[in-house]
Design a protein around this motif. Sequence first.
Motif, PDB file in Angstrom:
ATOM      1  N   ILE A 106       0.900  -1.150   0.000  1.00  0.00           N
ATOM      2  CA  ILE A 106       0.000   0.000   0.000  1.00  0.00           C
ATOM      3  C   ILE A 106       0.941   1.203   0.000  1.00  0.00           C
ATOM      4  O   ILE A 106       1.760   1.372   0.912  1.00  0.00           O
ATOM      5  N   ASP A 107       0.897   1.962  -1.077  1.00  0.00           N
ATOM      6  CA  ASP A 107       1.718   3.162  -1.192  1.00  0.00           C
ATOM      7  C   ASP A 107       0.837   4.360  -0.861  1.00  0.00           C
ATOM      8  O   ASP A 107      -0.319   4.417  -1.276  1.00  0.00           O
ATOM      9  N   TRP A 108       1.382   5.306  -0.123  1.00  0.00           N
ATOM     10  CA  TRP A 108       0.618   6.501   0.207  1.00  0.00           C
ATOM     11  C   TRP A 108       1.472   7.742   0.081  1.00  0.00           C
ATOM     12  O   TRP A 108       2.663   7.717   0.298  1.00  0.00           O
ATOM     13  N   THR A 109       0.808   8.812  -0.362  1.00  0.00           N
ATOM     14  CA  THR A 109       1.502  10.065  -0.636  1.00  0.00           C
ATOM     15  C   THR A 109       0.715  11.251  -0.085  1.00  0.00           C
ATOM     16  O   THR A 109      -0.510  11.225  -0.050  1.00  0.00           O
ATOM     17  N   ASP A 110       1.439  12.250   0.319  1.00  0.00           N
ATOM     18  CA  ASP A 110       0.826  13.504   0.749  1.00  0.00           C
ATOM     19  C   ASP A 110       1.106  14.624  -0.245  1.00  0.00           C
ATOM     20  O   ASP A 110       0.710  15.758  -0.035  1.00  0.00           O
ATOM     21  N   ASP A 111       1.818  14.309  -1.347  1.00  0.00           N
ATOM     22  CA  ASP A 111       2.143  15.337  -2.335  1.00  0.00           C
ATOM     23  C   ASP A 111       1.736  14.948  -3.760  1.00  0.00           C
ATOM     24  O   ASP A 111       2.393  15.325  -4.725  1.00  0.00           O
ATOM     25  N   GLY A 112       0.672  14.184  -3.883  1.00  0.00           N
ATOM     26  CA  GLY A 112       0.143  13.847  -5.201  1.00  0.00           C
ATOM     27  C   GLY A 112       0.903  12.767  -5.946  1.00  0.00           C
ATOM     28  O   GLY A 112       0.645  12.513  -7.110  1.00  0.00           O
ATOM     29  N   GLY A 113       1.858  12.108  -5.300  1.00  0.00           N
ATOM     30  CA  GLY A 113       2.579  11.009  -5.919  1.00  0.00           C
ATOM     31  C   GLY A 113       4.031  11.287  -6.259  1.00  0.00           C
ATOM     32  O   GLY A 113       4.748  10.396  -6.691  1.00  0.00           O
ATOM     33  N   ARG A 114       4.482  12.526  -6.072  1.00  0.00           N
ATOM     34  CA  ARG A 114       5.887  12.831  -6.361  1.00  0.00           C
ATOM     35  C   ARG A 114       6.799  12.003  -5.466  1.00  0.00           C
ATOM     36  O   ARG A 114       7.775  11.435  -5.912  1.00  0.00           O
ATOM     37  N   THR A 115       6.467  11.954  -4.191  1.00  0.00           N
ATOM     38  CA  THR A 115       7.153  11.079  -3.243  1.00  0.00           C
ATOM     39  C   THR A 115       6.089  10.263  -2.522  1.00  0.00           C
ATOM     40  O   THR A 115       4.934  10.686  -2.445  1.00  0.00           O
TER      41      THR A 115
END
Length: 165
Positions: A106-115
Motif C-alpha cells: 500500500i503506497d501513500w503520498t501527501d504530495d500527489g505522488g511525487r514522493t
Amino acid sequence: MRDLRVLAVAAMVAGGVLTVVPPAGAAARQDARQVSRAEAAGPINYSCGARLRVTRQVPRSTWERMAGARGRRGAVHLYAAGGVYRGRDVWWAYGTGLRAGDRVSIDWTDDGGRTYHACHAVVGRGGRSATSFAVDDPGGRKFRACVKAAGRWSCTRGWWHTRAS
C-alpha cells in the motif's frame, strides 16, 4: 479494470458527503495535480503509518474494494474502509494468486505522488495471498496498491483518495 470510469460513491458522514475520487488517469483528462510516474522522485521510506491489522482491527462490513491490478502472476486490490480509525478512513492492499516471496504494497503520498511511503507485506512460505497493514487518511492523502511478482511491480492506475464535502 484497465479502463476505469469515473467513480462517485457518496455516503452521509457526520452531516457531510464523502466522495471517493478516482485517479485522474481514469478520467478523460488528467488532473493537473497528479504527477506521472516519470516525474516521481520515488519512495520516502517504508512506513506503514498506524500499522492497523485489517483482519483484526477493521470490521469486515466496512471493507470496500476500490481498484485492482494484475501482475505477471496474481493480482492486487486496493481496499478502503470509512471512519474506522479515530474517525478516519483507512486503506490497504490485498494480493491473491501469489507465491512465497512475492510482495504487496500500500503506497501513500501527501504530495500527489511525487514522493510516497511504501508499506509492504510478503507472501509467506506456502501462502498464496498477503494483506498489507492499513494506513489511515488524515485528509488529503492518496493511495495505490502494488504487487511484485515474478520480479516486476504492477500497480493500480493513478492515486486514489477521499474528499469530504
